[in-house]
Design a protein around this motif. Structure first.
Motif, mmCIF file in Angstrom:
data_model
loop_
_atom_site.group_PDB
_atom_site.id
_atom_site.type_symbol
_atom_site.label_atom_id
_atom_site.label_comp_id
_atom_site.label_asym_id
_atom_site.label_seq_id
_atom_site.Cartn_x
_atom_site.Cartn_y
_atom_site.Cartn_z
ATOM 1 N N ALA A 1 0.833 -1.207 0.000
ATOM 2 C CA ALA A 1 0.000 0.000 0.000
ATOM 3 C C ALA A 1 0.866 1.255 0.000
ATOM 4 C CB ALA A 1 -0.934 -0.004 1.218
ATOM 5 N N LEU B 1 -7.225 7.425 -0.231
ATOM 6 C CA LEU B 1 -6.110 6.479 -0.398
ATOM 7 C C LEU B 1 -5.062 6.708 0.696
ATOM 8 C CD1 LEU B 1 -4.901 4.260 -2.317
ATOM 9 C CD2 LEU B 1 -3.543 6.114 -3.326
ATOM 10 N N TYR C 1 -6.491 5.329 4.094
ATOM 11 C CA TYR C 1 -6.420 3.876 4.317
ATOM 12 C C TYR C 1 -4.972 3.414 4.493
ATOM 13 C CZ TYR C 1 -11.393 3.547 3.425
ATOM 14 O OH TYR C 1 -12.760 3.695 3.524
ATOM 15 N N THR C 2 -4.065 4.066 3.790
ATOM 16 C CA THR C 2 -2.655 3.695 3.932
ATOM 17 C C THR C 2 -2.143 4.055 5.323
ATOM 18 O OG1 THR C 2 -2.399 4.180 1.569
ATOM 19 C CG2 THR C 2 -0.382 3.944 2.864
ATOM 20 N N ARG D 1 -8.661 0.463 -1.113
ATOM 21 C CA ARG D 1 -7.700 1.313 -1.817
ATOM 22 C C ARG D 1 -7.583 0.934 -3.298
ATOM 23 N NH1 ARG D 1 -2.560 -0.233 -2.715
ATOM 24 N NH2 ARG D 1 -2.124 -2.421 -2.352
#
Lengths: 607, 607
Positions: free
Chosen positions: A502, A534, A537-538, A585
């Motif tokens: 990720a 994105l 979530y990372t 993602r």
């Protein structure tokens, strides 16, 4: 509604197991003096009591009754009356000294760091967002005043705000100037006594008028007649509702009036006011034409605070939905096993995969948001109390992650209130259960304090592209270094591998967008929202891995005793996040990598 | 709120350009007699007038006023009064004959096919979901009665329902029996005159009591004292509010009373009632213990209808948000070009990529939902009016896609109301603009008529696994055949390629889940929701490609004239769907392919 229970265990876990804040505090001179684990523990526990016992119980009725507005007899402005119990709850809260929790100690504040005030804000907002807004906005205004106000203003006003005798409001928005503050028209004219005469109309002013306190301190954005056009001509003024004498006693009413209140989807117990300034006496805060900068001092703190409001609603939603799911019996398990607790004709709905999915979505996203907000709060504390490299890094990361916190946590928080409502089936739609109120209340957090679309642009354009990737690379490097420290730890591979993937993807996407800024800025405008998610979530994967690591260490040490279940739950939830939520993602990546043509090649008339 | 405008152009496009329903009608004897393009056009236009002029205007006030409940003097039950204008609007609607639009011609219905009644329902619900529920539920009950009721019951009751003199309600849910109807406790005891004495209490009964009509026909699920346990012991009874004499005149009040109404998040103008039956006289519909089957006759129609309600709210949200976005000026375009219409200090927010993203999300998902619902309605018409293979395929596809329509369109509809609200910024949160009402009204569609979680289980367990893939392969084969017909058409490659990929993936996932049913059913329970959405995006891609194809033919033919812009817009929107929305399937694929361990290995106490 289920009684609200502050997740103190989780907060302690984050402070001491994950982020070792007691060591951090010992290393920062300003904090070391006044704060340790015991003090922090006492603060959180006392605050939890107030939230659970004094504030949460008034929320449901506050929603039903709302605030009311009555025009004055002279027809100029009117009075706002808060719902039953709010005055008493605010008095209890103020007497506890909570209004000054994060305040400057020189003016009577308690000087507590953001990692604690962030949890404090979560508790308040979980109990009742509408109530929380009165003190939280006052605290935000206090930050701005403490940093930019003159000595005289601080002695006169800040002390009363910390003591909770007066509240404050932030007067920014005008009817034609919402996100675009450069367009404001409120005027300020210098007077002989060096004060300013402020004239204009502001809308959407939270707590602009109410009956909780005897005075209200308005911080108002306005322009001098000869000010430069646009944002660079904005100044900030302190405009009290009632003028204040030198001995802090109240004088004449100022020329400030509340023209109306808004009828809203939710936060009914919070007064959202139209505020009219008609030659009101105001005092300059900071320098002329630097008003936006003064405002942004509080913005970084407030935006994280609004993000936390999203989380707070999500947490409440989860607690309610879990209690309901355990109690409600409908249908039978698809797979019977010894753990299926059958009633006569039906199992608890906990046996259904889709119900577990909804509950675990909420649990993993709430706990992930809380952990990530704690991480960001810590960066703000480094920026405030640290020095040298530590401070610089704290400033960089908090600047980078402030829009993330605001938008990501509120998008997830809203999702979690809707999910929790869904667990209730038809009962979730009925007012008495309180789930639908959470949905309505949480919805505003995605809108105010800068819409989430604005946050996404702030993140991508100002923070990421604006620094040519410098800020985001500080974050990426930190995660990469962390991953190196766990190389070869087989227990962590299940987390390290997807996090590493990720992170690589996020890094690649960030670089690509920075390059794309030279080609077509519209591609960035279109990608901003997905890019923010994105990143979210990372970053959340990073924090979930850290939580899993801490918890695995504890369960391995077997010193956990009673709390062993807590750590087991963390590991399971981390696993759930990586398996079921991090894959979100993939779709974001796919859309970020497309260009803006398919949005901009359509003429407006074809919409 | 912007005035509602029925999207008649889009409806015509679907009927005649995409699905060639005029040919279909000519080929189905029952429809050919009474229906052609002219008749259909007149129906849709007249209905649009009523929706736009008689119903839409009462919605905002209906939300504010809601329905009110007043207990009778004797303390048994009470009366429900609808909001201002509802009685008049219903009378206008009924006088137009619209209550019988889809009804059996033998009893005074107009016998129109679902492709038309579906559009009719969309218009009604876009105008006001709360209003629409009264006639739509009456139509649903009418379907059940028409198919399963005795001649006598139909002559006595159905004719009055079609004429709009009486409405109907569906009495299913009990306090402890929501999704799990096998648990109901309402009893029915046979009387000497072959009627039944019905006793029990039902909750969440839409339109259970109101003042729109002089009588209400309740369809009630109940059990005989000696009935088999569970769902196989349920029978369906017709229980009138007021007993009806043989000449259809009204007799004595029946022992039916409304005990209370619910206070809800939205659809305030719809009466949601607690209905008490205290030895009320009822008449059996269909066979004893086959009540669920009779109920499901209307369920397939109603569930698609509820799906369409989701779309209807999304359509309204889009229309409002688009008007607002064109009008509202904030900020400047990132990229200036000749199409940027600058005001003095700010551009219309249409210039911002994120605003265009929100608008196009709504546009593409609304138009996709409308097209897909039209496709499914057509399958229902094949099942009803067709014969042989055509009928069999229609039955198969409508059975398969009914839960999809209900859950997918309402999830997207809710998303679109939230998105539309976001376009408004702070104004979206204020009641007077109406956007927040759409959010609150749309939210119920994901819950009632079987929660969307239940729909997902129905799709995956009963329809897909239950038929061992037979039903879903009928759909997959159709799309595959379609793709073969366009092989080599270079204009369509941009759509054909991703559709083909999505179809292959969906087919593979479907097969894998069918196999997995023999290994661990919990894996299916956990995957059901994501599977439903994966199916949805795949099916919508198919329909969007068909729409793009039809539109490209038109723009190429250059016979389009005035409507050329319409076809251009379609092609652009199709492109947007494939580029920006179809990728949502990637995350869904990733999670469907995980197992249920990470949800079921967590003990309930660890939640």
């Amino acid at each position: 509604m289920t009684e609200y229970k502050v997740p103190l265990n989780d907060m302690d876990f984050l402070l001491y197991d994950v982020f070792n804040v007691d060591e951090v505090w010992r290393s920062l001179p300003q904090l070391a003096e006044q704060l340790d684990k015991d003090v922090a523990g006492a603060i959180l526990q006392e605050c939890a009591k107030i939230a659970e016992q004094a504030i949460a119980p008034i929320s449901r009725e506050g929603d039903e009754e709302g605030v009311s507005f009555k025009l004055n007899d002279n027809g100029i402005g009117g009075k706002v009356t808060t719902a039953k119990g709010y005055k008493e709850a605010f008095a209890t809260y103020a007497e506890g000294g909570w209004c000054g929790l994060g305040g400057d100690v020189e003016y009577g504040g308690m000087g507590m760091p953001k990692v604690l005030t962030a949890f404090h804000e979560e508790m308040l907002s979980s109990a009742d967002i509408a109530f929380a807004l009165y003190p939280v906005l006052t605290a935000g205004a206090g930050l701005s005043l403490a940093k930019h106000g003159s000595e005289g203003l601080k002695e006169k006003f800040l002390t009363k705000m910390y003591s909770g005798q007066w509240t404050a409001s932030m007067c920014l928005t005008e009817a034609h100037a919402g996100s675009d503050l450069g367009l404001i028209q409120t005027k300020a004219v210098l007077q002989d006594d060096n004060s300013y005469s402020v004239t204009g109309s502001k809308i959407f002013i939270t707590g602009g008028e109410h009956d909780l306190t005897e005075n209200i301190v308005h911080l108002v954005l306005a322009k001098l007649p000869d000010a430069p056009a646009g944002p660079r001509g904005i100044s900030l003024f302190l405009v009290p509702k009632i003028l204040v004498n030198d001995d802090q006693s109240l004088g004449e009413p100022n020329k400030v009036s509340c023209g109306a209140i808004e009828h809203k989807m939710g936060i009914h117990a919070s007064a959202t006011c139209v505020m009219n300034f008609d030659g009101a006496k105001g005092y300059l805060i900071g320098e002329l034409n630097k008003g936006l900068a003064c405002m942004f001092t509080m913005m970084n703190f407030e935006r994280i605070g609004v993000g936390i409001q999203g989380l707070s609603a999500g947490e409440r939603s989860y607690q309610n939905a879990l209690a309901y799911a355990k109690d409600r019996k409908q249908g039978r398990a698809l797979v019977k096993n010894e753990t299926t607790k059958s009633a006569n004709n039906a199992d608890s709905i906990m046996v259904h995969g889709d119900v577990r999915r909804m509950l675990l979505n909420m649990k993993a996203l709430n706990e992930g948001s809380r952990a990530l907000s704690c991480y960001i709060a810590l960066q703000l504390d480094y920026a405030t109390y640290g020095s040298g490299e530590l401070q610089a890094k704290g400033e960089a990361l908090s600047a980078l992650m402030t829009p993330l916190a605001k938008a990501f946590f509120t998008d997830l928080g809203f999702e979690n209130t809707v999910t929790g409502q869904q667990v209730f089936g038809g009962h979730g739609y009925i007012r008495e259960w309180g789930q639908e109120q959470l949905v309505r209340d949480a919805r505003i957090t995605q809108i105010y304090e800068g819409t989430n679309g604005i946050q996404a642009m702030d993140l991508l354009m100002r923070k990421v592209v604006g620094s040519q990737g410098k800020l985001v690379n500080i974050f990426i490097d930190e995660v990469r270094s962390y991953l190196q420290t766990v190389t070869g730890d087989s227990q962590l591979t299940e987390f390290a591998q997807p996090l590493s993937q990720a992170l690589d993807d996020f890094s690649q996407v960030s670089s690509a967008l920075i390059k794309q800024a030279d080609v077509n800025l519209n591609d960035l405008g279109v990608a901003a929202n997905d890019y923010l998610h994105l990143f979210g979530y990372t970053a959340m994967a990073y924090i979930w891995m850290k939580m899993a690591q801490s918890s695995l260490q504890k369960t391995t040490q077997q010193d956990a005793g009673q709390s062993e279940m807590f750590y087991q739950s963390k590991v399971h939830t981390a696993r759930y996040f990586f398996t079921r939520l991090l894959p979100r993602r993939l779709s974001l990546m796919a859309t970020i990598n497309t260009r803006s043509d398919c949005l901009f090649n359509i003429d407006d008339d074809l919409f």
